[in-house]
Design an enzyme around this catalytic site. Structure first.
Site, PDB file in Angstrom:
ATOM      1  N   TYR A 145       4.406 -11.740 107.765  1.00  0.00           N
ATOM      2  CA  TYR A 145       3.674 -10.897 106.821  1.00  0.00           C
ATOM      3  C   TYR A 145       2.985  -9.726 107.528  1.00  0.00           C
ATOM      4  O   TYR A 145       2.076  -9.128 106.986  1.00  0.00           O
ATOM      5  CB  TYR A 145       2.599 -11.701 106.090  1.00  0.00           C
ATOM      6  CG  TYR A 145       3.099 -12.734 105.099  1.00  0.00           C
ATOM      7  CD1 TYR A 145       4.434 -12.858 104.768  1.00  0.00           C
ATOM      8  CD2 TYR A 145       2.188 -13.583 104.474  1.00  0.00           C
ATOM      9  CE1 TYR A 145       4.863 -13.818 103.862  1.00  0.00           C
ATOM     10  CE2 TYR A 145       2.605 -14.537 103.563  1.00  0.00           C
ATOM     11  CZ  TYR A 145       3.946 -14.648 103.258  1.00  0.00           C
ATOM     12  OH  TYR A 145       4.350 -15.596 102.352  1.00  0.00           O
ATOM     13  N   LYS A 219       8.879 -23.812 113.693  1.00  0.00           N
ATOM     14  CA  LYS A 219      10.322 -24.058 113.645  1.00  0.00           C
ATOM     15  C   LYS A 219      10.909 -23.553 114.959  1.00  0.00           C
ATOM     16  O   LYS A 219      11.789 -22.678 114.972  1.00  0.00           O
ATOM     17  CB  LYS A 219      10.896 -23.311 112.429  1.00  0.00           C
ATOM     18  CG  LYS A 219      12.325 -23.646 112.094  1.00  0.00           C
ATOM     19  CD  LYS A 219      12.508 -24.979 111.430  1.00  0.00           C
ATOM     20  CE  LYS A 219      13.992 -25.237 111.199  1.00  0.00           C
ATOM     21  NZ  LYS A 219      14.282 -26.609 110.757  1.00  0.00           N
ATOM     22  N   ASP A 252       9.861 -27.366 107.821  1.00  0.00           N
ATOM     23  CA  ASP A 252      10.593 -27.886 106.663  1.00  0.00           C
ATOM     24  C   ASP A 252      10.365 -29.396 106.503  1.00  0.00           C
ATOM     25  O   ASP A 252      10.029 -29.871 105.413  1.00  0.00           O
ATOM     26  CB  ASP A 252      12.100 -27.560 106.759  1.00  0.00           C
ATOM     27  CG  ASP A 252      12.666 -27.791 108.150  1.00  0.00           C
ATOM     28  OD1 ASP A 252      11.902 -28.121 109.067  1.00  0.00           O
ATOM     29  OD2 ASP A 252      13.896 -27.652 108.319  1.00  0.00           O
ATOM     30  N   ASP A 276       0.888 -19.743 104.574  1.00  0.00           N
ATOM     31  CA  ASP A 276       0.767 -19.401 103.161  1.00  0.00           C
ATOM     32  C   ASP A 276       1.493 -20.453 102.321  1.00  0.00           C
ATOM     33  O   ASP A 276       0.957 -20.992 101.342  1.00  0.00           O
ATOM     34  CB  ASP A 276       1.394 -18.016 102.956  1.00  0.00           C
ATOM     35  CG  ASP A 276       1.116 -17.448 101.590  1.00  0.00           C
ATOM     36  OD1 ASP A 276       0.090 -17.815 100.992  1.00  0.00           O
ATOM     37  OD2 ASP A 276       1.923 -16.621 101.120  1.00  0.00           O
ATOM     38  N   ASP A 280      -0.221 -23.483  99.827  1.00  0.00           N
ATOM     39  CA  ASP A 280       0.055 -23.580  98.388  1.00  0.00           C
ATOM     40  C   ASP A 280       0.618 -24.952  98.046  1.00  0.00           C
ATOM     41  O   ASP A 280       0.283 -25.542  97.008  1.00  0.00           O
ATOM     42  CB  ASP A 280       1.041 -22.493  97.949  1.00  0.00           C
ATOM     43  CG  ASP A 280       0.328 -21.234  97.469  1.00  0.00           C
ATOM     44  OD1 ASP A 280      -0.785 -20.979  97.977  1.00  0.00           O
ATOM     45  OD2 ASP A 280       0.867 -20.516  96.609  1.00  0.00           O
TER      46      ASP A 280
END
Ligand code: ATP
Length: 397
Positions: A145, A219, A252, A276, A280
């Site tokens: 981002y 990751k 993941d 982020d 959520d």
């Protein structure tokens, strides 16, 4: 936290949609706590984009520079092409680009650390996993981002990226064959100091709050370079905190674990986009966006905001759940070292939820009574006043 002013100067940034409603609730509750502060209200939001071509006018940034902290309601963001259409005709020159005010605030004030607690309060009928009590530390200024991206890949950049010495000629061949105007690019920047800073913030927090485990979500088996740096700096910082269990998980796989066994997580560290997403997801485990507060923390200034957006579908109807905003105000009190006030607010909110009295429409089960934003705020204020200490804590700075 040492504030600039003995009575902290707090900026109120109402923004759009339900932002002003939940911010009003927070201000009323802070007053009920007898929090000694000065407030200034600043212009921010979609209507300033529509009238001035700037959703975060320069005067607001200047005002914020003299504040100790800010409480932010919520903001509407629209894609660039839609945003351009809503400008007054004289400003529709193509020269103005809409950037989310909260993203600009994070970058202008180097609010490098986002803290997002997710706690399943006892009695919340919307809890999916009662055992959830975690805090996400999201790097807030770098990563995917970071805002460095191209709709079509510029040729000089593509040439550097396919340079035999420094680049990836084999992988780049495909994009040249396709045509660079058919290819877009978003970058993921991770700096060593940035990776170290977010890891250190998480471990410091864990130590200060008696939390036992810090988990890095990354990751690195695929994002070998940036994920590798995140992992390397995380391990370096972890070695300074031997009493805290440092663990690592692939982003993941961690999503599955979070849903199935949230109790395995305590403090989480992640890059900007991963943080982020995971915050959520965690919010969903504890009743949704109405229960998800956040703080955007810099070295001298911090902005506290609910993680939800402006919820235009329920704006202006007294339907918004104010709890996420109120928990954000609680985080602000803690950051300002008003610990006693923060604890009283937390206890009042937890009590209200436990007694089934934080029942806005997003919380109440079908057929159960529903309360308005204003009613919930009134109930919380009653509770705070009923438990007010005889001698309130003097302000520290
Ligand atoms: P924006 O464009 O500002 O991001 P959005 O509607 O896309 O708005 P949110 O504002 O986060 O995204 O809202 C997502 C959904 O959650 C909406 O249905 C909204 O009504 C609901 N919601 C968000 N915040 C709250 C809240 N505080 N109380 C009740 N419902 C909420």
């Amino acid at each position: 936290m040492t504030t600039r002013h003995a009575r902290p100067l707090i900026a109120l940034l109402p923004g759009d949609g339900i932002g002003p409603e939940v911010l009003h609730a927070a201000r009323r509750v802070l007053d009920a706590l007898a929090f000694e502060a000065e407030y200034i209200e600043c212009d921010v939001g979609w209507r300033f984009w529509q009238t001035e071509g700037d959703a975060l006018p320069e005067r607001t940034i200047r005002a914020l520079e003299s504040c100790d902290a800010a409480l932010f309601g919520a903001i509407t963001s629209k894609p660039a092409t839609e945003a351009e259409k809503e400008l007054p005709p004289e400003l529709r020159t193509g020269a103005r680009r809409y950037t989310s005010p909260i993203v600009r605030l994070r970058q202008h004030f180097d609010l490098h650390t986002a803290i997002r607690p997710c706690r399943a309060y006892a009695g919340n009928p919307r809890n999916i996993r009662d055992a959830t009590d975690l805090v996400v530390f999201r790097e807030n200024t770098e990563g995917l981002y970071g805002g460095i991206e191209w709709r079509t890949l510029p040729e000089p950049l593509a040439r550097v990226m396919s340079d035999p010495e420094h680049g990836h000629p084999d992988r780049m061949r495909r994009w040249f064959e396709l045509g660079l105007d058919q290819v877009s690019l978003s970058t993921r920047f991770v700096s060593r100091p940035g990776a170290e800073r977010i890891a250190r913030s998480a471990f410091d927090y864990a130590r200060a709050h008696g939390r036992r485990r810090v988990t890095l979500l990354e990751k690195p088996n695929v994002l070998r370079e940036t994920g590798g740096v995140m992992t390397e700096r995380f391990r370096a910082v972890a070695s300074e905190f031997p009493e805290i269990d440092a663990s690592e998980a692939n982003m993941d796989a961690a999503c599955t674990q979070l849903v199935m066994q949230p109790e395995r997580f305590d403090v989480i560290v992640a890059e900007n986009m991963f943080g982020d997403i995971v915050s959520d997801l965690a919010a969903g485990l504890v009743g949704g966006l109405g229960f998800a507060p956040s703080g955007n923390i810099g070295d001298r200034f911090a902005v506290f905001e609910p993680t939800h957006g402006s919820a235009p579908d329920i704006a202006g109807q007294n339907l918004a759940n104010p709890i996420a905003m109120l928990l954000s105000a609680r985080m602000m009190l803690e950051w300002l070292a008003r610990d006693e006030l923060a604890e009283r607010l937390e206890a009042a909110i937890a009590g209200l939820i436990r007694d089934g009295l934080a029942n806005t429409r997003d919380v109440a089960l079908p057929g159960e009574p529903v309360a308005t934003t204003g009613q919930i705020t009134d109930r919380l204020i009653d509770r705070i006043q009923a438990h007010a200490p005889a001698n309130p804590e003097p302000a520290r700075s």
